[in-house]
Design an enzyme around this catalytic site. Structure first.
Site, short mmCIF file in Angstrom:
data_model
loop_
_atom_site.label_atom_id
_atom_site.label_comp_id
_atom_site.label_asym_id
_atom_site.label_seq_id
_atom_site.Cartn_x
_atom_site.Cartn_y
_atom_site.Cartn_z
CB ILE A 178 10.39 5.21 -1.28
CG1 ILE A 178 9.23 4.76 -2.58
CG2 ILE A 178 9.71 6.01 -0.06
CD1 ILE A 178 8.20 3.95 -1.95
CG ASP A 197 19.27 -0.79 1.75
OD1 ASP A 197 19.32 -2.13 1.67
OD2 ASP A 197 18.37 -0.40 1.07
CB CYS A 250 4.73 5.23 4.34
SG CYS A 250 4.02 6.62 5.22
CB ALA A 251 7.68 0.42 3.86
CG ASP A 276 -0.45 4.96 3.95
OD1 ASP A 276 -1.32 5.39 3.90
OD2 ASP A 276 0.05 4.47 2.93
CD GLU A 281 -3.39 -2.35 4.18
OE1 GLU A 281 -3.66 -2.24 2.97
OE2 GLU A 281 -2.22 -1.90 4.67
CG HIS A 300 -1.96 0.62 1.78
ND1 HIS A 300 -1.83 -0.79 1.62
CD2 HIS A 300 -0.94 1.07 0.80
CE1 HIS A 300 -0.84 -1.25 0.84
NE2 HIS A 300 -0.24 -0.07 0.57
N GLY A 303 1.01 6.25 -1.83
CA GLY A 303 1.53 6.18 -3.18
C GLY A 303 0.27 7.01 -4.14
CB ALA A 304 -2.97 7.79 -3.49
#
Length: 340
Positions: A178, A197, A250-251, A276, A281, A300, A303-304
């Protein structure tokens, strides 16, 4: 002997998508059954000893009677399910990680678990950039005002407008499937991209985390949750970011201290933020997140996309086909079993 396969889909990675993908690659004599789980109409949660699963142990046990292979997104592979389903040999999770599977218990039971890495990389990368723009240009807030008939000229005041991506510096915490896609997209905007990273080398713009935070006007999180990354973006590290910065997650919710995020937005240290994913949740009633200013939120669903669902079904179906041909599966989640 007829191979029995259960396609335990839901309302996103649907049972018919899983079954259709299976029919394209498995022998025609396979008995493919379908079961529809309630997610996302009913949120996932902890089931037994696994996380992010649909609470359907009873229904799953009944549907798995005599079944050798299960393909799913949200079905819980708990020790209880494993004990009740001795015929099960392969459990394919159509997600980027098999968090809904007890890998130790599966290994002990001789059940191979697979997953679907990269299934939502494109969708999540696109959503990340959309969230970054939404928070920077305050699109949700201005839309909400217009929808209730309010034209606010003060949004055009110098102190209220956000920065441009072109010529700006964006720091990416994580450079996997991603994060690397987000980098390519942002380069198209003319942004400078920095990367932190510790698991990759030779990436242009690679720096240590503290330097990335100090230099980046925009920061986006793309790391996996590990003991080392849990809570990694805390109050001290948010304070390193330049005043007027934008933070996007968004992770995974566990990467970020959300109280510290709210404090930074309340104080104005951060110009905006977009998230996200959350520590709990759905978001609990009374959460600070519901009243903190300049915070863009989505439930969340980074990824949709229709493509994500189709890719997920195809990836697990291909591993089922490998298993039936007697070949090693491509995306093994319990490597001790694979090596035995």
């Amino acid at each position: 002997m007829t191979i029995r396969i259960l396609a335990a889909g839901d309302h996103f990675v649907r049972s018919d998508l899983l079954a259709d993908a299976l029919r394209q690659v498995v022998p025609g004599g396979a008995d493919i059954r379908e079961l529809t789980l309630p997610w996302p109409v009913v949120p996932f949660g902890r089931v037994g000893e696994v996380d992010e699963a649909s609470d359907v142990e009873e229904e799953l046990i009944e549907a798995l009677r005599g079944v050798e292979i299960c393909v799913t997104q949200m079905a819980p592979l708990t020790r209880r399910v494993l004990d009740a389903c001795p015929d099960l040999k392969l459990f394919c999770v159509s997600r980027g990680g098999p968090v809904n599977a007890n890998l130790q218990a599966a290994t002990e039971a001789g059940v191979t678990v697979t997953f679907a890495p990269g299934r939502n990389a494109v969708a999540t990368a696109e959503h990340t950039v959309a969230m970054l723009l939404a928070a920077t240009r305050r699109i949700p807030q201005t839309n909400a005002d217009l929808a209730r008939g309010v034209w606010r000229g003060d949004y055009y005041m110098y102190d209220h407008v956000g920065p441009e991506l072109e010529g700006g510096t964006v720091g990416l915490v994580g450079y996997g499937a991603i994060g690397s896609r987000v980098a390519r997209m942002l380069e198209g905007f003319g942004a400078e991209v920095l990367v932190y990273d510790p698991y990759v080398t030779g990436v242009p713009g690679q720096v240590e985390l503290e330097e990335l935070l100090r230099r980046s006007r925009f920061v986006s999180l793309h790391a996996r949750v590990t003991p080392e990354t849990t809570g990694m973006i805390d109050a001290k590290r948010i304070a390193l970011m330049p005043a007027g910065s934008v933070l996007v997650n968004c992770a995974r919710g566990a990467l970020l201290d959300y109280d510290a995020l709210c404090d930074a937005l309340d104080s104005g240290h951060l110009f905006g933020a977009a998230v996200d994913v959350f520590p709990t949740e759905p978001i609990p009633e009374g959460s600070r997140l519901l009243t903190t200013p300049n915070l863009v939120m989505t439930p969340h669903l980074a990824g949709a996309s229709k493509e994500t669902a189709a890719k997920a079904a195809r990836i697990v179906a291909e591993d089922v086909a490998r298993y039936l041909r007697g070949e090693p599966v491509a995306h093994h989640a319990n490597p001790v079993l694979a090596a035995s």
